[in-house]
Design a protein around this motif. Structure first.
Motif, PDB file in Angstrom:
ATOM      1  N   ILE A  59      14.193   5.199  15.079  1.00 33.75           N
ATOM      2  CA  ILE A  59      12.819   4.685  15.159  1.00 33.75           C
ATOM      3  C   ILE A  59      12.123   4.841  13.809  1.00 33.75           C
ATOM      4  O   ILE A  59      11.460   3.920  13.327  1.00 33.75           O
ATOM      5  CB  ILE A  59      12.041   5.394  16.284  1.00 33.75           C
ATOM      6  CG1 ILE A  59      12.630   5.023  17.646  1.00 33.75           C
ATOM      7  CG2 ILE A  59      10.553   5.037  16.221  1.00 33.75           C
ATOM      8  CD1 ILE A  59      12.155   5.920  18.783  1.00 33.75           C
ATOM      9  N   ASP A  60      12.286   6.001  13.187  1.00 31.99           N
ATOM     10  CA  ASP A  60      11.686   6.228  11.864  1.00 31.99           C
ATOM     11  C   ASP A  60      12.220   5.242  10.832  1.00 31.99           C
ATOM     12  O   ASP A  60      11.461   4.683  10.030  1.00 31.99           O
ATOM     13  CB  ASP A  60      11.945   7.654  11.383  1.00 31.99           C
ATOM     14  CG  ASP A  60      11.161   8.697  12.147  1.00 31.99           C
ATOM     15  OD1 ASP A  60      10.213   8.325  12.882  1.00 31.99           O
ATOM     16  OD2 ASP A  60      11.501   9.890  12.021  1.00 31.99           O
ATOM     17  N   MET A  61      13.520   5.012  10.833  1.00 33.64           N
ATOM     18  CA  MET A  61      14.126   4.098   9.867  1.00 33.64           C
ATOM     19  C   MET A  61      13.659   2.665  10.091  1.00 33.64           C
ATOM     20  O   MET A  61      13.402   1.930   9.131  1.00 33.64           O
ATOM     21  CB  MET A  61      15.660   4.156   9.926  1.00 33.64           C
ATOM     22  CG  MET A  61      16.260   5.462   9.450  1.00 33.64           C
ATOM     23  SD  MET A  61      15.819   5.880   7.745  1.00 33.64           S
ATOM     24  CE  MET A  61      14.572   7.125   7.997  1.00 33.64           C
ATOM     25  N   LEU A  62      13.520   2.265  11.347  1.00 34.24           N
ATOM     26  CA  LEU A  62      12.998   0.925  11.640  1.00 34.24           C
ATOM     27  C   LEU A  62      11.582   0.787  11.090  1.00 34.24           C
ATOM     28  O   LEU A  62      11.245  -0.206  10.442  1.00 34.24           O
ATOM     29  CB  LEU A  62      13.002   0.664  13.149  1.00 34.24           C
ATOM     30  CG  LEU A  62      14.367   0.511  13.804  1.00 34.24           C
ATOM     31  CD1 LEU A  62      14.237   0.576  15.322  1.00 34.24           C
ATOM     32  CD2 LEU A  62      15.022  -0.786  13.380  1.00 34.24           C
ATOM     33  N   GLY A  63      10.746   1.786  11.351  1.00 34.84           N
ATOM     34  CA  GLY A  63       9.359   1.743  10.889  1.00 34.84           C
ATOM     35  C   GLY A  63       9.253   1.759   9.374  1.00 34.84           C
ATOM     36  O   GLY A  63       8.487   0.986   8.779  1.00 34.84           O
ATOM     37  N   LEU A  64      10.029   2.620   8.730  1.00 36.62           N
ATOM     38  CA  LEU A  64       9.982   2.699   7.269  1.00 36.62           C
ATOM     39  C   LEU A  64      10.482   1.408   6.617  1.00 36.62           C
ATOM     40  O   LEU A  64       9.909   0.938   5.633  1.00 36.62           O
ATOM     41  CB  LEU A  64      10.815   3.890   6.783  1.00 36.62           C
ATOM     42  CG  LEU A  64      10.226   5.262   7.089  1.00 36.62           C
ATOM     43  CD1 LEU A  64      11.236   6.362   6.764  1.00 36.62           C
ATOM     44  CD2 LEU A  64       8.921   5.476   6.329  1.00 36.62           C
ATOM     45  N   THR A  65      11.526   0.837   7.171  1.00 36.22           N
ATOM     46  CA  THR A  65      12.050  -0.424   6.639  1.00 36.22           C
ATOM     47  C   THR A  65      11.029  -1.540   6.800  1.00 36.22           C
ATOM     48  O   THR A  65      10.800  -2.334   5.880  1.00 36.22           O
ATOM     49  CB  THR A  65      13.372  -0.801   7.337  1.00 36.22           C
ATOM     50  OG1 THR A  65      14.305   0.261   7.143  1.00 36.22           O
ATOM     51  CG2 THR A  65      13.935  -2.094   6.776  1.00 36.22           C
ATOM     52  N   ARG A  66      10.378  -1.588   7.961  1.00 37.02           N
ATOM     53  CA  ARG A  66       9.351  -2.605   8.206  1.00 37.02           C
ATOM     54  C   ARG A  66       8.199  -2.448   7.220  1.00 37.02           C
ATOM     55  O   ARG A  66       7.728  -3.427   6.625  1.00 37.02           O
ATOM     56  CB  ARG A  66       8.840  -2.501   9.651  1.00 37.02           C
ATOM     57  CG  ARG A  66       7.793  -3.523  10.017  1.00 37.02           C
ATOM     58  CD  ARG A  66       7.369  -3.383  11.470  1.00 37.02           C
ATOM     59  NE  ARG A  66       7.036  -2.025  11.853  1.00 37.02           N
ATOM     60  CZ  ARG A  66       5.880  -1.420  11.571  1.00 37.02           C
ATOM     61  NH1 ARG A  66       4.959  -2.047  10.880  1.00 37.02           N
ATOM     62  NH2 ARG A  66       5.655  -0.192  11.976  1.00 37.02           N
ATOM     63  N   LEU A  67       7.747  -1.214   7.001  1.00 39.05           N
ATOM     64  CA  LEU A  67       6.652  -0.980   6.053  1.00 39.05           C
ATOM     65  C   LEU A  67       7.050  -1.346   4.629  1.00 39.05           C
ATOM     66  O   LEU A  67       6.260  -1.912   3.876  1.00 39.05           O
ATOM     67  CB  LEU A  67       6.203   0.476   6.122  1.00 39.05           C
ATOM     68  CG  LEU A  67       5.448   0.870   7.384  1.00 39.05           C
ATOM     69  CD1 LEU A  67       5.207   2.375   7.415  1.00 39.05           C
ATOM     70  CD2 LEU A  67       4.148   0.099   7.504  1.00 39.05           C
ATOM     71  N   ARG A  68       8.289  -1.037   4.260  1.00 42.16           N
ATOM     72  CA  ARG A  68       8.755  -1.382   2.914  1.00 42.16           C
ATOM     73  C   ARG A  68       8.770  -2.899   2.721  1.00 42.16           C
ATOM     74  O   ARG A  68       8.355  -3.416   1.694  1.00 42.16           O
ATOM     75  CB  ARG A  68      10.139  -0.781   2.682  1.00 42.16           C
ATOM     76  CG  ARG A  68      10.588  -0.849   1.257  1.00 42.16           C
ATOM     77  CD  ARG A  68      11.843  -0.042   0.968  1.00 42.16           C
ATOM     78  NE  ARG A  68      12.820  -0.101   2.030  1.00 42.16           N
ATOM     79  CZ  ARG A  68      13.420   0.982   2.551  1.00 42.16           C
ATOM     80  NH1 ARG A  68      13.128   2.178   2.102  1.00 42.16           N
ATOM     81  NH2 ARG A  68      14.308   0.845   3.501  1.00 42.16           N
ATOM     82  N   LEU A  69       9.207  -3.629   3.754  1.00 43.78           N
ATOM     83  CA  LEU A  69       9.189  -5.097   3.674  1.00 43.78           C
ATOM     84  C   LEU A  69       7.765  -5.624   3.601  1.00 43.78           C
ATOM     85  O   LEU A  69       7.477  -6.547   2.840  1.00 43.78           O
ATOM     86  CB  LEU A  69       9.895  -5.701   4.893  1.00 43.78           C
ATOM     87  CG  LEU A  69      11.407  -5.697   4.873  1.00 43.78           C
ATOM     88  CD1 LEU A  69      11.953  -6.110   6.231  1.00 43.78           C
ATOM     89  CD2 LEU A  69      11.938  -6.610   3.789  1.00 43.78           C
ATOM     90  N   GLN A  70       6.865  -5.053   4.397  1.00 45.40           N
ATOM     91  CA  GLN A  70       5.470  -5.494   4.373  1.00 45.40           C
ATOM     92  C   GLN A  70       4.854  -5.258   3.003  1.00 45.40           C
ATOM     93  O   GLN A  70       4.145  -6.112   2.478  1.00 45.40           O
ATOM     94  CB  GLN A  70       4.656  -4.757   5.436  1.00 45.40           C
ATOM     95  CG  GLN A  70       4.910  -5.236   6.837  1.00 45.40           C
ATOM     96  CD  GLN A  70       4.180  -4.402   7.871  1.00 45.40           C
ATOM     97  OE1 GLN A  70       3.738  -3.289   7.601  1.00 45.40           O
ATOM     98  NE2 GLN A  70       4.077  -4.924   9.066  1.00 45.40           N
ATOM     99  N   ASN A  71       5.125  -4.099   2.424  1.00 47.25           N
ATOM    100  CA  ASN A  71       4.578  -3.796   1.101  1.00 47.25           C
ATOM    101  C   ASN A  71       5.140  -4.722   0.043  1.00 47.25           C
ATOM    102  O   ASN A  71       4.418  -5.179  -0.842  1.00 47.25           O
ATOM    103  CB  ASN A  71       4.847  -2.336   0.729  1.00 47.25           C
ATOM    104  CG  ASN A  71       4.012  -1.376   1.534  1.00 47.25           C
ATOM    105  OD1 ASN A  71       2.963  -1.730   2.069  1.00 47.25           O
ATOM    106  ND2 ASN A  71       4.487  -0.151   1.662  1.00 47.25           N
ATOM    107  N   ALA A  72       6.437  -5.017   0.120  1.00 47.44           N
ATOM    108  CA  ALA A  72       7.053  -5.935  -0.844  1.00 47.44           C
ATOM    109  C   ALA A  72       6.462  -7.332  -0.702  1.00 47.44           C
ATOM    110  O   ALA A  72       6.169  -7.998  -1.694  1.00 47.44           O
ATOM    111  CB  ALA A  72       8.566  -5.971  -0.651  1.00 47.44           C
ATOM    112  N   THR A  73       6.269  -7.778   0.538  1.00 49.92           N
ATOM    113  CA  THR A  73       5.672  -9.096   0.780  1.00 49.92           C
ATOM    114  C   THR A  73       4.247  -9.129   0.257  1.00 49.92           C
ATOM    115  O   THR A  73       3.832 -10.094  -0.383  1.00 49.92           O
ATOM    116  CB  THR A  73       5.693  -9.429   2.291  1.00 49.92           C
ATOM    117  OG1 THR A  73       7.043  -9.428   2.733  1.00 49.92           O
ATOM    118  CG2 THR A  73       5.062 -10.780   2.566  1.00 49.92           C
TER     119      THR A  73
END
Length: 84
Positions: A59-73
């Motif tokens: 769950i943590d990895m899913l959330g962190l990956t999603r946030l990293r993608l959002q920040n990059a976008t």
């Protein structure tokens, strides 16, 4: 019907990133609200792949990956507005 985006088109990547972010959010929400039996199954699946962090780690990895993608976008969108 609109013409499908092509892989070299920047909007194609942005659309793909948005879909991936949505998928990550769905998985994160689902796993965060499952019962003990599902958590046990996820833990068993992770362990077969050598991951011992358990469902919480996933769950943590899913959330962190999603946030990293959002920040990059978000950075990409801001960069587009500052071009001269």
């Amino acid at each position: 019907m609109p013409t499908p985006a092509i892989p070299d088109d920047p909007t194609y990547t942005n659309h793909g990133d948005q879909l991936l972010q949505l998928l990550l959010q769905i998985c994160e929400d689902f796993l965060a609200n499952t019962g003990p039996a599902t958590r046990h199954e996820v833990d068993t699946l992770l362990r077969t792949r050598g991951i011992t962090g358990g469902p919480g780690w996933l769950i943590d990895m899913l959330g962190l990956t999603r946030l990293r993608l959002q920040n990059a976008t978000h950075r990409d969108e801001q960069g587009d507005h500052h071009d001269t």
